[in-house]
Write a protein that holds these residues in place. Sequence first.
Motif, PDB file in Angstrom:
ATOM      1  N   ARG A 267      38.480  37.055  28.723  1.00 52.78           N
ATOM      2  CA  ARG A 267      38.309  38.232  29.583  1.00 52.78           C
ATOM      3  C   ARG A 267      37.086  38.071  30.484  1.00 52.78           C
ATOM      4  O   ARG A 267      36.123  37.381  30.127  1.00 52.78           O
ATOM      5  CB  ARG A 267      38.141  39.487  28.736  1.00 52.78           C
ATOM      6  N   PRO A 268      37.085  38.710  31.643  1.00 48.85           N
ATOM      7  CA  PRO A 268      35.875  38.713  32.474  1.00 48.85           C
ATOM      8  C   PRO A 268      34.739  39.419  31.744  1.00 48.85           C
ATOM      9  O   PRO A 268      34.980  40.276  30.894  1.00 48.85           O
ATOM     10  CB  PRO A 268      36.301  39.497  33.720  1.00 48.85           C
TER      11      PRO A 268
ATOM     12  N   ASN B 136      30.334  45.290  39.873  1.00 49.98           N
ATOM     13  CA  ASN B 136      30.130  45.490  38.436  1.00 49.98           C
ATOM     14  C   ASN B 136      28.801  44.894  37.977  1.00 49.98           C
ATOM     15  O   ASN B 136      28.696  44.306  36.893  1.00 49.98           O
ATOM     16  CB  ASN B 136      31.288  44.891  37.633  1.00 49.98           C
TER      17      ASN B 136
ATOM     18  N   LEU C 213      31.882  39.176  41.620  1.00 49.29           N
ATOM     19  CA  LEU C 213      32.806  39.650  40.591  1.00 49.29           C
ATOM     20  C   LEU C 213      34.074  38.811  40.576  1.00 49.29           C
ATOM     21  O   LEU C 213      34.577  38.423  39.515  1.00 49.29           O
ATOM     22  CB  LEU C 213      33.133  41.122  40.851  1.00 49.29           C
ATOM     23  N   LYS C 214      34.602  38.502  41.740  1.00 49.08           N
ATOM     24  CA  LYS C 214      35.806  37.672  41.816  1.00 49.08           C
ATOM     25  C   LYS C 214      35.545  36.284  41.242  1.00 49.08           C
ATOM     26  O   LYS C 214      36.426  35.679  40.611  1.00 49.08           O
ATOM     27  CB  LYS C 214      36.286  37.576  43.264  1.00 49.08           C
TER      28      LYS C 214
ATOM     29  N   GLU D  62      35.634  36.544  37.486  1.00 49.45           N
ATOM     30  CA  GLU D  62      37.027  36.659  37.055  1.00 49.45           C
ATOM     31  C   GLU D  62      37.727  35.301  37.099  1.00 49.45           C
ATOM     32  O   GLU D  62      38.529  34.972  36.210  1.00 49.45           O
ATOM     33  CB  GLU D  62      37.755  37.673  37.941  1.00 49.45           C
ATOM     34  N   GLU D  63      37.403  34.497  38.104  1.00 47.04           N
ATOM     35  CA  GLU D  63      37.990  33.162  38.202  1.00 47.04           C
ATOM     36  C   GLU D  63      37.507  32.276  37.061  1.00 47.04           C
ATOM     37  O   GLU D  63      38.293  31.503  36.482  1.00 47.04           O
ATOM     38  CB  GLU D  63      37.636  32.538  39.555  1.00 47.04           C
TER      39      GLU D  63
ATOM     40  N   ALA E   6      36.653  33.245  34.119  1.00 47.62           N
ATOM     41  CA  ALA E   6      37.344  33.684  32.907  1.00 47.62           C
ATOM     42  C   ALA E   6      38.776  33.161  32.879  1.00 47.62           C
ATOM     43  O   ALA E   6      39.249  32.637  31.852  1.00 47.62           O
ATOM     44  CB  ALA E   6      37.325  35.206  32.829  1.00 47.62           C
ATOM     45  N   GLU E   7      39.459  33.268  33.991  1.00 45.55           N
ATOM     46  CA  GLU E   7      40.851  32.835  34.064  1.00 45.55           C
ATOM     47  C   GLU E   7      40.985  31.338  33.791  1.00 45.55           C
ATOM     48  O   GLU E   7      41.907  30.903  33.085  1.00 45.55           O
ATOM     49  CB  GLU E   7      41.422  33.175  35.440  1.00 45.55           C
TER      50      GLU E   7
ATOM     51  N   GLN F 244      33.782  33.089  24.959  1.00 44.98           N
ATOM     52  CA  GLN F 244      33.436  34.352  25.626  1.00 44.98           C
ATOM     53  C   GLN F 244      31.941  34.574  25.605  1.00 44.98           C
ATOM     54  O   GLN F 244      31.357  35.067  26.583  1.00 44.98           O
ATOM     55  CB  GLN F 244      34.137  35.518  24.918  1.00 44.98           C
TER      56      GLN F 244
END
Length: 331
Positions: free
Chosen positions: A2-3, A55, A292-293, A296-297, A299-300, A307
């Motif tokens: 997860r992010p 965030n 933020l993006k 997210e990348e 994490a993906e 984590q």
Amino acid sequence: MRPPPFAVTLEEHATLPAIGDEIDFYNNVWKTWPAVREALRDFDSRRISDLDGGNVRLQVISSLPGMASINPSGCRAGNDELAAHIARHPGRFAGFAALPMERPEEAAAELKRTVREHGFVGAMVDNNLADGTHYHEKRFWPVFEAAQELDVPIYTHPSPPSAESLKTRFAGPWPTVVSTGIATGCWGWHEDVGLHIIQLFAAGLFKQFPRLKIIIGHMGELIPMMIDRLDGSRFFSKGDVGKFSDVWDRNIWVTSSGMFSVRVLEMLLQVTKKERVLFSIDTPFNASERGLKFLEELAEKEVFESQEELDGFAYGNAVRLLKLDVDGVEG
């Protein structure tokens, strides 16, 4: 994976009126990007909105680079201005002190004052004086001694190039804006900070101050690809300064500021302890939403092995290094 639930960022700039934002380099920048100038001056709705959009729970603010080194009275007043802004937004901002590095004794005193009186978490200094002077000479070492004594880091940030260096090193048969790019974010800034860190190592600074903490940005300022070569070189054998990789592991922290490249981060992680790598945006030259993006990348694509490591990059490593008070995170 997860992010991360939120982020902490620490190469984030502002203009402080007492220090100013008018030198030839920036005057040309403002002609092209007037909105950036306005964003640098904002400490309220616009800055908070940017934080929320990315965030970012807490942002460490520092004065616009290239303005503080020769201005002791301006630094003191500017740091007081910054402290007032931080007080108006509890839990959202922290501060790096601006220091008049041209006068090292005064700079050391100002670092002590701002940490003890305002709770600043360190300092961000221009990488060099206006004439290009780096800080490996011992007359600058009181600043590093003070940082070790206070147990706070010094963030070494690229400085605007001089008109002379633009002309002699970076100009050519291309538009002036291209010369500026080569001299700054496309190459010259990073080359110069990397050189400076190696000079500090060669001068024995880290041997003199073994607990000193230095932060550099932009995925390591070109140093990571040279670490093994530095260690394998015989040039430092007469200097009695040890191995560069030991200094890298013990004294240096690295932010991602302004760089949102997965493959560059992966290269950095090959030679850097994961707990020494920190997330940053480079506000307002980049928007927090872009950061933020990037998280997210990461994490993906599961760039980090766990984590816990990803969350450490996003906020945990900064909280521990700077001893920040962030709800739900142990400093």
